[in-house]
Design a protein around this motif. Sequence first.
Motif, PDB file in Angstrom:
ATOM      1  N   PRO A  75       9.945   3.107  -3.279  1.00 21.90           N
ATOM      2  CA  PRO A  75       8.877   3.066  -3.808  1.00 21.90           C
ATOM      3  C   PRO A  75       9.043   1.472  -4.489  1.00 21.90           C
TER       4      PRO A  75
ATOM      5  N   ILE B 113       2.070   1.653  -3.488  1.00 26.54           N
ATOM      6  CA  ILE B 113       1.177   2.556  -4.205  1.00 26.54           C
ATOM      7  C   ILE B 113       1.201   3.820  -4.074  1.00 26.54           C
ATOM      8  N   ARG B 114       0.936   4.072  -2.723  1.00 24.56           N
ATOM      9  CA  ARG B 114       0.551   5.519  -2.528  1.00 24.56           C
ATOM     10  C   ARG B 114       1.735   6.355  -2.936  1.00 24.56           C
ATOM     11  N   LYS B 115       3.032   6.021  -2.845  1.00 23.83           N
ATOM     12  CA  LYS B 115       4.214   6.512  -3.142  1.00 23.83           C
ATOM     13  C   LYS B 115       4.086   6.725  -4.763  1.00 23.83           C
ATOM     14  N   ALA B 116       3.776   5.867  -5.515  1.00 19.20           N
ATOM     15  CA  ALA B 116       3.805   5.592  -6.811  1.00 19.20           C
ATOM     16  C   ALA B 116       2.881   6.700  -7.497  1.00 19.20           C
ATOM     17  N   VAL B 117       1.755   6.958  -6.735  1.00 15.31           N
ATOM     18  CA  VAL B 117       0.879   8.003  -7.066  1.00 15.31           C
ATOM     19  C   VAL B 117       1.346   9.521  -6.780  1.00 15.31           C
ATOM     20  N   GLY B 118       2.244   9.425  -5.745  1.00 11.95           N
ATOM     21  CA  GLY B 118       2.852  10.754  -5.381  1.00 11.95           C
ATOM     22  C   GLY B 118       2.657  11.335  -4.073  1.00 11.95           C
ATOM     23  N   ALA B 119       2.959   9.987  -3.131  1.00  5.14           N
ATOM     24  CA  ALA B 119       2.732  10.556  -1.878  1.00  5.14           C
ATOM     25  C   ALA B 119       4.090  10.711  -1.441  1.00  5.14           C
ATOM     26  N   ARG B 120       4.427  11.922  -0.664  1.00 11.29           N
ATOM     27  CA  ARG B 120       5.775  12.186  -0.302  1.00 11.29           C
ATOM     28  C   ARG B 120       6.277  11.564   1.171  1.00 11.29           C
ATOM     29  N   ARG B 121       7.425  11.505   1.521  1.00 15.09           N
ATOM     30  CA  ARG B 121       7.768  10.802   2.752  1.00 15.09           C
ATOM     31  C   ARG B 121       6.735  11.490   3.658  1.00 15.09           C
TER      32      ARG B 121
ATOM     33  N   GLU C 188       0.829  -1.280   0.060  1.00 17.73           N
ATOM     34  CA  GLU C 188       0.122  -0.068   0.063  1.00 17.73           C
ATOM     35  C   GLU C 188       0.790   1.306   0.075  1.00 17.73           C
TER      36      GLU C 188
ATOM     37  N   LEU D 100      -5.767  -0.232  -3.960  1.00 16.40           N
ATOM     38  CA  LEU D 100      -5.921  -0.547  -2.532  1.00 16.40           C
ATOM     39  C   LEU D 100      -7.214  -1.086  -2.082  1.00 16.40           C
TER      40      LEU D 100
ATOM     41  N   ASP E 166      11.108  13.638  -2.525  1.00 17.75           N
ATOM     42  CA  ASP E 166       9.847  14.303  -2.358  1.00 17.75           C
ATOM     43  C   ASP E 166       9.707  15.063  -3.945  1.00 17.75           C
TER      44      ASP E 166
ATOM     45  N   ARG F 194       5.923  12.155 -10.016  1.00 15.40           N
ATOM     46  CA  ARG F 194       4.950  11.276 -10.175  1.00 15.40           C
ATOM     47  C   ARG F 194       3.495  11.659 -10.192  1.00 15.40           C
ATOM     48  N   ASN F 195       3.130  12.515  -9.077  1.00 19.24           N
ATOM     49  CA  ASN F 195       1.793  12.691  -8.976  1.00 19.24           C
ATOM     50  C   ASN F 195       1.269  13.779 -10.203  1.00 19.24           C
TER      51      ASN F 195
ATOM     52  N   ALA G 282       8.434  12.235  -6.108  1.00 22.02           N
ATOM     53  CA  ALA G 282       6.986  12.272  -5.721  1.00 22.02           C
ATOM     54  C   ALA G 282       5.968  13.128  -6.363  1.00 22.02           C
TER      55      ALA G 282
ATOM     56  N   LEU H 122      -7.073   8.918  -5.202  1.00 26.97           N
ATOM     57  CA  LEU H 122      -5.708   9.099  -4.460  1.00 26.97           C
ATOM     58  C   LEU H 122      -4.815  10.160  -5.012  1.00 26.97           C
TER      59      LEU H 122
ATOM     60  N   LEU I  25      10.186   6.478 -10.454  1.00 32.25           N
ATOM     61  CA  LEU I  25      10.254   5.311  -9.177  1.00 32.25           C
ATOM     62  C   LEU I  25      11.738   5.164  -9.028  1.00 32.25           C
TER      63      LEU I  25
ATOM     64  N   PHE J 130       0.297   5.852 -13.600  1.00 29.70           N
ATOM     65  CA  PHE J 130       0.885   4.373 -13.698  1.00 29.70           C
ATOM     66  C   PHE J 130      -0.440   3.468 -13.869  1.00 29.70           C
TER      67      PHE J 130
ATOM     68  N   TYR K  46      -3.062  13.527  -2.899  1.00 34.21           N
ATOM     69  CA  TYR K  46      -1.568  13.819  -2.642  1.00 34.21           C
ATOM     70  C   TYR K  46      -0.834  15.060  -3.422  1.00 34.21           C
TER      71      TYR K  46
ATOM     72  N   ILE L 293       3.323   9.926   4.116  1.00 32.72           N
ATOM     73  CA  ILE L 293       3.225   8.643   4.661  1.00 32.72           C
ATOM     74  C   ILE L 293       3.471   8.735   6.171  1.00 32.72           C
TER      75      ILE L 293
END
Lengths: 428, 269
Positions: A421, A335-343, A332, B107, B87, B93-94, B90, B118, B66, B99, B122, A346
Motif C-alpha cells: 500500500p 488508495i483502495r488498499k488504504a481504505v480497506g481493500a484486501r488482496r 488507485e 479516485l 488482509d 484500516r477499513n 486491510a 469507498l 499501512l 485517512f 470494502y 483488488i
Amino acid sequence: MKIFDSFRSALQSIIVNKLRSALTMLGVIIGVASVIAMVAVGNGASIQVQQQVLSLGSNLVTVTAGNQNSDTGLRGAGVQSMNLTLDDMTAIQAQLGPTIGAVEAEQSAGRWQVTAAGQNWNSNIVGVTTGYPQVRDWGLATGDFFTDDDVRVYAQVAVLGSTTAANLFGDGVDPTGQTIQLRQVFGGGGGAGGAQRARIVNFKVVGMLDAKGTTFGFSRDDQILVPTTTAQRVLTGRTNSVNTIIVKAASSDEMANTTADVTDVLLQRHKISDPASADFTVTNQNDTLAALNQVTGTFTILLAAIGGISLLVGGIGIMNIMLVSVNERTREIGIRKAVGARRRDILTQFLIEAIGLTGIGGILGILLGWGITVVVKQIPAAANIPIAITAGTVAIAVGVSVAIGVVFGLYPAMRAARLHPIQALRYE
Amino acid sequence: MSAAAPSTSGPVIRLRGVTKTYRMGKDNIVQALRGADLDVYPGEFVALMGPSGSGKSTMMNILGCLDVPDSGSYVLAGEQVRQLNDDQLAAIRNRHIGFVFQTFNLLPRLNAIENVELPLVYGGSARGRTQRAKDALAAVGLGERMHHKPTELSGGQQQRVAIARALLNDPSIVLADEPTGNLDSRSSAEILSIFQRLNDLGKTVVMVTHEPDVAEHCKRIVRMRDGVVSGDELVPQPRRAEDELRNAGAGQSVDLHSGTITHVPAAAR
C-alpha cells in the motif's frame, strides 16, 4: 467487495479507455469470429457431405466385384466383372430376405446416344433390378418402375432420370409410354471413311424418377434405368455378371450384422474359405460416412486451430494492456488498499476487468462471426452448404473468451493485488 | 508519559519500542524508527511534528496499519497489530482508521459520492451506502457538489471529500498526513475547523504538520527527532479555526500566523 461493485468498476474502466479497450478486444473479437465462422462452415460442409452420401440411399451395404484388399492383383480387373452375378443377388434375397430391407443388383451399360421425339441426348445407361427404388429411397414422378417379369424376360423398358426426360421430351412433359432409341457407334474409330457401324435399340419408357439434384458435383438425374438383364444381354453382352449388389439393411444398427451375413452368403456361394481372399468386397455406408466425417472433422479442427491461435494472440494483448492498466493505476490501488481493500478485492477487480474485456470481445466476435457466415452464404459456390452456428459453438466461444480473460488477466491482477500500500500510494 | 489526561478506557493507540528499518538501494539502510513510544487516548487531537527524516511519516504509516513495525508493539483499539497479515491489516484500516492525505488521494474517475462510499465498498453493509455518503458530504459542507468529480472541485473541497470518506466507517481514529499542506490559508482554516468540530464530537485525530500555526490548533503536540519521540506537550489554549474564519469574513484570507486579518484585493484572488 460486492461483485456488483467489481462489475461496475470494471465497466467504468473499460468505458473510460474506449479506444484502448476496443483495440484490446479486437484480438479476441477476431479470434472468436474466426472460430465461430470457420466451425460453422466446417460443420456445414460436414453435414453436406453426409447428406450427399445419404442421398445415395441410406443404410446401404455395397458388394463390388474384386478384392480391394488383395495386394497380388491375381483377382484384379481381368476377372472382376465375372465374380458377381444376378444369382448372387437372388441368393442373398432368398437367404437373408426377412432380415434385410431390400436388395438390388446393378450393371452399368455405359453411355449411349439417345434419341426421342426428334431430340438427341447422350446419357448413362444403368441396368438395375426392381429393388432399386426401395434401396435408393427414390420414388417415381410419373409411371411405374419395371417389374420382375420385365427383368426375367430382359424387356426393353426404361425409367428416365428427370433431366434426361426434360432434355428428350421437354420440361414438364410426361415421357411415360413414349419410345426412345439408344444408339452406339462402334468400329472404325474416328478416321475418315472408317467403317463405322451403329447399334440401335428401341426402349419403351415406363416411368420417370423424382428429381434428386447433384451429388459430389455429378447430376444424378441424367441417367436411364433399364432391367439389369437387358443391360447384360441386349446392351453389353456380359451375360449374368453385375458390377455391384446393393443391400439395404433393416436399420442403421443392423448394418454390421447385414455386412457379415452378406459376406457369409457370398463366401459360401463362391466356395472361398478364407475371407481374406474373397473375390468381392463388401463396404458399409457407415464406414464410408465415418471416414468422410473423419476428413471433415480434421478440416474443422484445423480451422478451429487457426481461430485458436488468433485467440491466443488476443489473450496476450489482453495481458499486455492489463499490465499497463495496473501500472497506470498503482496509485488507485494504493488508495483502495488504504481504505480497506484486501488482496482478494483488488484481484477480483482486475480479473473482472480482464474478463469484461474478453467477454464483451467474445460477444462482439460471435456477432461478427455470424455476419461472416451470412456473407459466405451469398457466395454461389457455398450456397448449398448448410452453414449453421449452433448453440454449442456459441457457448464454447463465450466460455473460451471468459477463460482467456481469467488466464491472461490473472497475472496482472495478482501483481496489482500484491502491491504494497505505501509504495502504491507514493507511486507517481 | 503521556501528557494527556489519563482516560478510563485506556489509550486507543499504544506504541512501545517500535523500530522500523528500510533498505534503500543496496547498502543504504535507513533506521526510520528507533524505539518510539506513544500513547494516544480517545478524544485527543494530536499534532505530530518534526523535521524531514525524523520518522514521522513512518510513524504515520505504522499508526495507519499501512506498514508493520520490525519490533516493538502496537496496540490499536485493543488489537495487537504486529502479528496481523495483509488482509487483517486491510480490515483494520477499513474499520478503525480514516485517512486524510496531503494530496487528497481521491479516485479521479469517481464522483464525490462514489469516492466517499469507498470504505463501505470494502466493508460494512451496502444498505443505505449512498445515503450515508451523502450525509457525510453534507456534514463537511459539500451537499451541493456531491455529483462532481475531483477535478471539478477546489483543493479545499477535495480535502473535505477525503475527510468525509475517512469518517464514513466511523473509525476509532482519524489520521491526517499534512492535510493542509496543499491548501491556501482559508481552505486550511476550513479543514482545521472541520477537524476541530470532529474532535469536539469525540473523534480522536492525529495530524502530521510542518507548520507550528497549524499545530497550535491541536490539543497536544508530539515532536519527533531521529526516530524517537523527543517532545510531548499540551497546548494550553488551542486556537479555534472557526473564530479565525468568522473574523476574516468573506473574501479575506486568514492569517494563520498571527490570527490577524489581511484584506486580499479582488484582483489578487
